[in-house]
Each structure stands twice: as C-alpha cells, then as structure tokens.
Design an enzyme around this catalytic site. Structure first.
Site, PDB file in Angstrom:
ATOM      1  CG  ASP A 134      53.267  17.642  63.049  1.00 57.77           C
ATOM      2  OD1 ASP A 134      52.031  17.675  62.728  1.00 57.77           O
ATOM      3  OD2 ASP A 134      53.815  16.849  63.561  1.00 57.77           O
ATOM      4  CG  HIS A 188      37.106  36.102  42.996  1.00 55.26           C
ATOM      5  ND1 HIS A 188      37.865  37.137  43.217  1.00 55.26           N
ATOM      6  CD2 HIS A 188      37.347  36.063  41.825  1.00 55.26           C
ATOM      7  CE1 HIS A 188      38.291  37.784  42.266  1.00 55.26           C
ATOM      8  NE2 HIS A 188      38.076  37.166  41.108  1.00 55.26           N
ATOM      9  CG  ASP A 216      37.289  30.781  36.519  1.00 55.78           C
ATOM     10  OD1 ASP A 216      38.383  30.358  36.163  1.00 55.78           O
ATOM     11  OD2 ASP A 216      37.003  32.202  36.710  1.00 55.78           O
ATOM     12  CG  ASP A 261      41.832  31.757  34.271  1.00 56.17           C
ATOM     13  OD1 ASP A 261      40.803  31.075  34.590  1.00 56.17           O
ATOM     14  OD2 ASP A 261      42.197  33.053  34.503  1.00 56.17           O
ATOM     15  CG  HIS A 285      34.780  40.368  35.466  1.00 61.78           C
ATOM     16  ND1 HIS A 285      35.259  40.206  34.096  1.00 61.78           N
ATOM     17  CD2 HIS A 285      33.798  39.688  35.572  1.00 61.78           C
ATOM     18  CE1 HIS A 285      34.587  39.289  33.585  1.00 61.78           C
ATOM     19  NE2 HIS A 285      33.581  38.904  34.556  1.00 61.78           N
ATOM     20  CG  HIS A 305      43.971  37.605  33.918  1.00 59.26           C
ATOM     21  ND1 HIS A 305      44.481  36.694  33.852  1.00 59.26           N
ATOM     22  CD2 HIS A 305      42.540  37.400  34.130  1.00 59.26           C
ATOM     23  CE1 HIS A 305      43.812  35.689  34.160  1.00 59.26           C
ATOM     24  NE2 HIS A 305      42.554  36.059  34.286  1.00 59.26           N
ATOM     25  CG  HIS A 337      44.953  36.782  38.104  1.00 56.49           C
ATOM     26  ND1 HIS A 337      43.992  37.313  39.363  1.00 56.49           N
ATOM     27  CD2 HIS A 337      44.054  36.435  37.261  1.00 56.49           C
ATOM     28  CE1 HIS A 337      42.783  36.941  39.120  1.00 56.49           C
ATOM     29  NE2 HIS A 337      42.675  36.163  37.815  1.00 56.49           N
ATOM     30  CD  GLU A 390      38.775  36.383  32.993  1.00 52.41           C
ATOM     31  OE1 GLU A 390      37.999  35.862  33.741  1.00 52.41           O
ATOM     32  OE2 GLU A 390      39.922  36.384  32.934  1.00 52.41           O
ATOM     33  CE1 TYR A 414      29.786  36.369  35.900  1.00 58.97           C
ATOM     34  CE2 TYR A 414      30.315  38.601  35.407  1.00 58.97           C
ATOM     35  CZ  TYR A 414      30.673  37.420  35.462  1.00 58.97           C
ATOM     36  OH  TYR A 414      31.917  36.817  34.967  1.00 58.97           O
ATOM     37  NE  ARG A 436      34.667  34.159  34.990  1.00 61.02           N
ATOM     38  CZ  ARG A 436      33.942  34.190  35.890  1.00 61.02           C
ATOM     39  NH1 ARG A 436      33.024  35.016  36.342  1.00 61.02           N
ATOM     40  NH2 ARG A 436      34.490  33.176  37.071  1.00 61.02           N
ATOM     41  CD  GLU A 475      39.159  32.974  32.257  1.00 58.23           C
ATOM     42  OE1 GLU A 475      38.605  32.197  33.107  1.00 58.23           O
ATOM     43  OE2 GLU A 475      40.077  33.581  32.750  1.00 58.23           O
TER      44      GLU A 475
HETATM   45  N1  GLY Z   1      40.024  32.370  37.460  1.00 59.23           N
HETATM   46  C1  GLY Z   1      40.412  33.589  37.776  1.00 59.23           C
HETATM   47  C2  GLY Z   1      40.239  34.526  36.764  1.00 59.23           C
HETATM   48  O1  GLY Z   1      39.650  34.199  35.795  1.00 59.23           O
HETATM   49  O2  GLY Z   1      40.714  35.634  36.430  1.00 59.23           O
HETATM   50 MN    MN Z   2      40.966  34.534  34.141  1.00 64.14          MN
HETATM   51 MN    MN Z   3      39.035  32.287  35.180  1.00 66.99          MN
END
Ligand code: GLY
Ligand code: MN
Ligand code: MN
Length: 432
Positions: A34, A238, A255, A266, A345, A349, A356, A379, A383, A400, A402
């Site tokens: 609950d 991820h 991240d 982000d 990637h 975005h 996103h 970003e 890797y 990375r 970003e």
């Molecule tokens: N944190 C998700 C991305 O960078 O797209």
């Molecule tokens: Mn992002």
């Molecule tokens: Mn991110």
C-alpha cells in the site's frame, strides 16, 4: 496562472469547432503493497494546468467558437486529507487554477457523456505504455459504443499530441527562467560531486552527494535516474546500478540532472576519481571536450542536430585516427560509420518538462532545423570498453560531456556552465 491559461487558449485555437480535447493526469504507481512511488504529474497535463495531483482530467471544449476549461479532480475528503495530505477540491480549482468549471473525478464518465452533446470531434492522446492507458481507453470505448447507438454525434477522434508537442518545443520566457534554474542547480550538484569524490567511495554515495546538493539548492526531484559510473561502467550508456566502488586511477562519469518545478536539467561530467587525469584519460577527455565545444559553437537557427553531429563525427574520427584508435582512410571510416564502435548515441535531444522532451525532430532524411526558443542538450562521448580492440592503455576509458542550451537568434545560451569542464578547471576544483 495566466501562463497556463494562455497555453490552454493557444492550444484551443488549433481545435476544430464543436470539439473537446481530453488530457488525463498521471495515476499513482504502487511501489509495494500500500505504498506508492513519489508522484510525478504527466507533463502534458501539467503544461496546461500547473496542477500536481493524481486522479484528474482536463477537458478543453470549443463550442460555437467559445472555449472553456473543465477540470475533474479529487473531492475534498477530511479523512483522506488527514491520512494522505491536502487536496485542492473543486471550488479552489476554479479560483486558483482559473478553470471555468470543476467537477469531482468520480463523476467523470457521467458528466463527460453530458458535455459531449453536440461535440463532433474528440481529441485524445495516443498513448504508449502509460498507466492511464486503460482508464482512458475504457472511456473512449464507451464513447465509441454510444456513438454507434446514435446517442452522441461524435464521429471523429483525433490525436492532440502533434499540436501540443509543437507548442512545448518552444520555451516561453517563464519556462526559460525555470530551465535556467534547473540547469544551475544541476551544475552545482556536479560541482559538489567533484569536491567530495574520493577513491573507495561507492558510486551510490557519490550519487547522493549530487542529489543532496540539488535539495540544498531548492529542489527534491531528479529529472531521471542518476548515472554514476566508475571506470569501465561508463561504457554502459544507461548504467544506473551505481553499486560499485570507485577506484583510484579510474575516471567516473556522472550523468545527473535536477528537476525544478517540472523542468529537467541534464548534465554529464567525467572526471578522475583521485583528482588527476592520467595522460591517456586526458587525451580522450580533451578530444571529447573539443568536439563538445565545437558542437556548441554550431548551435543556432537553421541547422539540424543531425547536421552538427555529422561535423562532430568527422572531428572525432580525425582525432581517433591520429591516436591510432581508428586506422585507415578517413573518408572510408566516415562512410562505414566506424565511429559507432566508440560513440554509439546521438549528439543531443530536446529538453524541457521531459528530459527527453517531446517535439517532432523530423526524420533522418529530413531532420528538423533548430529554431529560436528550442532547448536541446549537446552530449558527445567516447566509450572505449575493456573488450575493445585497441591498445590496452585506452581500455576502460568512457567519457561524455553534456550541457543544456536554449537556441537564440544567433547561437545559444548555455544553461549549465556553472560546473567546470576543462581539465585544468576540474583538477583545480578537485584539489582546491
Ligand atoms: N540523461 C539522459 C541523457 O543524457 O540523454
Ligand atoms: Mn541527455
Ligand atoms: Mn544526460
């Protein structure tokens, strides 16, 4: 409230006459028996109402050119409010949310049937895998059945998402302010992580340092599950387990972003666990940073993220060739997309109420061009995992970097620059 009211009216302008648009709120999700997960409102519903309770539904109705906003929400309930907390109720929904009418949510189906008299078009969300699917589908199915029995004139069902998501793509001044704040708070979380990081810490401990700073700066929500990835874990895009120990001599990739009044930050930063980059780490890091700074310089109206990424990929491949990580002829490598072994990637975005964010980004053939007022992330990353086919010295390095930006008339405004990213500034901060 003027802002939300304006949005409802702007959206209604796109509605056909004698139509109704249905916007359901999110439902609470059970975590265990609950107890529930912390509630997060549906972004579309929030965008039009600013209302943060579950069990609610907004109707926008356009009849003979006249527009009205009708909210269904939970009844005031003394016992429920003693146990679970305050509810706005219907009277305050009219005054505080400037709705034209408000009804109890348990009357939705009955009143909806009434309100549908004379309505020819119903706009509803085409949902995918959201918790409100079933309930909405039940109501819509009932409507369709009634349509068939001739009780209701509704004969057209349309998706409101394209219109609303196009609106959400362009940030108002009020939204830009919230996004600046989300960016700044997110950045300060990363600064704290750089200051607190030590070999031997667990990834989740560093995660909580970031999130603690978000709270100190005035927001308790994260925009998505934070990634804190030491060493080779950074090569899992991820990675959210965050359950390993940080090793002396490794990099750590974080991240993480705060959510401020619904708006996402982000940010990714990558730095050495012990505060000093090794030569190889610095080399890869500098290549990613050069690509990221170059990409940020390209952001302006009339270019697509895809087109910027193409330029970034060329720069990245030149760098990887010079280091011997890629081998062969540059044009052939580009044609064969060999960079995807190490940069798999996209460049960025849309960002807003959703990390996103929604909005039509076009297709690969015809990508959407950037316009003033859009918000995006930039970003790039590299890797090089432990099982990559490269010299040993490069292995286990994942980087990375970003940042979040708003497109302006001539370039972009960076929202997340309060956290350093040059090698020198990071090392200075970590040793300061
Ligand atoms: N944190 C998700 C991305 O960078 O797209
Ligand atoms: Mn992002
Ligand atoms: Mn991110």
């Amino acid at each position: 409230m003027t802002e939300f009211n304006t949005r409802r009216h702007l959206f209604s302008n796109s509605m056909l006459d004698n139509s109704m648009a249905i916007f359901p709120a999110n439902e609470e999700l059970i975590r265990s028996n609950d107890t529930e997960f912390r509630f997060r409102q549906n972004s579309d519903f929030y965008y039009l109402t600013g209302f943060n309770e579950p069990e609610a539904c907004l109707l926008l109705i356009k009849r003979k050119g006249l527009i009205s906003s009708v909210l269904f929400n939970r009844r005031k309930d003394k016992t429920a409010e003693i146990w679970h907390g305050y509810r706005l109720g219907q009277a305050a929904a009219v005054t505080e949310l400037s709705m034209d009418q408000a009804f109890a949510i348990d009357e939705l189906e009955v009143i909806l049937a009434d309100l549908l008299t004379g309505i020819e078009t119903v706009y509803y969300p085409v949902l995918s895998g959201l918790s409100l699917d079933t309930r909405l589908q039940t109501i819509l199915n009932k409507l369709r059945n009634k349509t068939r029995s001739g009780l209701i004139a509704t004969n057209q069902f349309l998706n409101w998402q394209p219109q609303l998501h196009e609106m959400r793509l362009f940030k108002s001044d009020a939204e830009k302010e919230l996004m600046r704040k989300a960016g700044e708070i997110s950045a300060l979380g990363h600064v704290r992580a750089m200051q607190q990081c030590k070999p031997g810490m667990w990834e989740f401990q560093l995660q909580l340092e970031v999130e603690y700073e978000f709270a100190r700066q005035g927001t308790r929500d994260i925009a998505y599950n934070s990634i804190v990835a030491g060493g080779n874990n950074a090569c899992i895009l991820h990675y959210t387990e965050n359950d390993k120990q940080l090793k002396d001599g490794d990099l750590v990739l974080i991240d993480a972003g705060a959510e401020y009044q619904g708006y996402a930050g982000d940010i990714t930063r990558t730095f050495p666990v012990n505060g000093r980059f090794t030569e190889e780490q610095a080399t890869i890091y500098q290549l990613v940073l050069d690509c990221q700074l170059f990409a940020l310089e390209q952001v302006k109206p009339n270019i697509s993220v895809l087109a910027i990424n193409k330029l970034v990929v060329r720069k990245m491949c030149e760098g990887l060739l010079a280091l011997g990580i890629l081998q062969g002829d540059l044009e052939t490598l580009l044609q064969e997309e060999k960079h995807k072994d190490f940069y798999m990637h996209g460049l960025g975005h849309f960002i807003g109420l959703d990390v996103h964010d929604v909005g039509n980004s076009g297709s690969i053939e015809i990508p959407r061009l950037l316009e003033k007022g859009m918000a995006i992330t930039i970003e790039p990353g590299l890797y090089i995992s432990n099982d990559a086919d490269v010299e040993d010295r490069w292995k286990g390095i994942g980087v990375r970097i970003e940042d979040d930006v708003i497109v302006t008339e001539t370039g972009c405004e960076i929202l997340t620059s309060a956290v350093p990213k040059s090698i020198q500034d990071i090392e200075a901060l970590m040793h300061g």
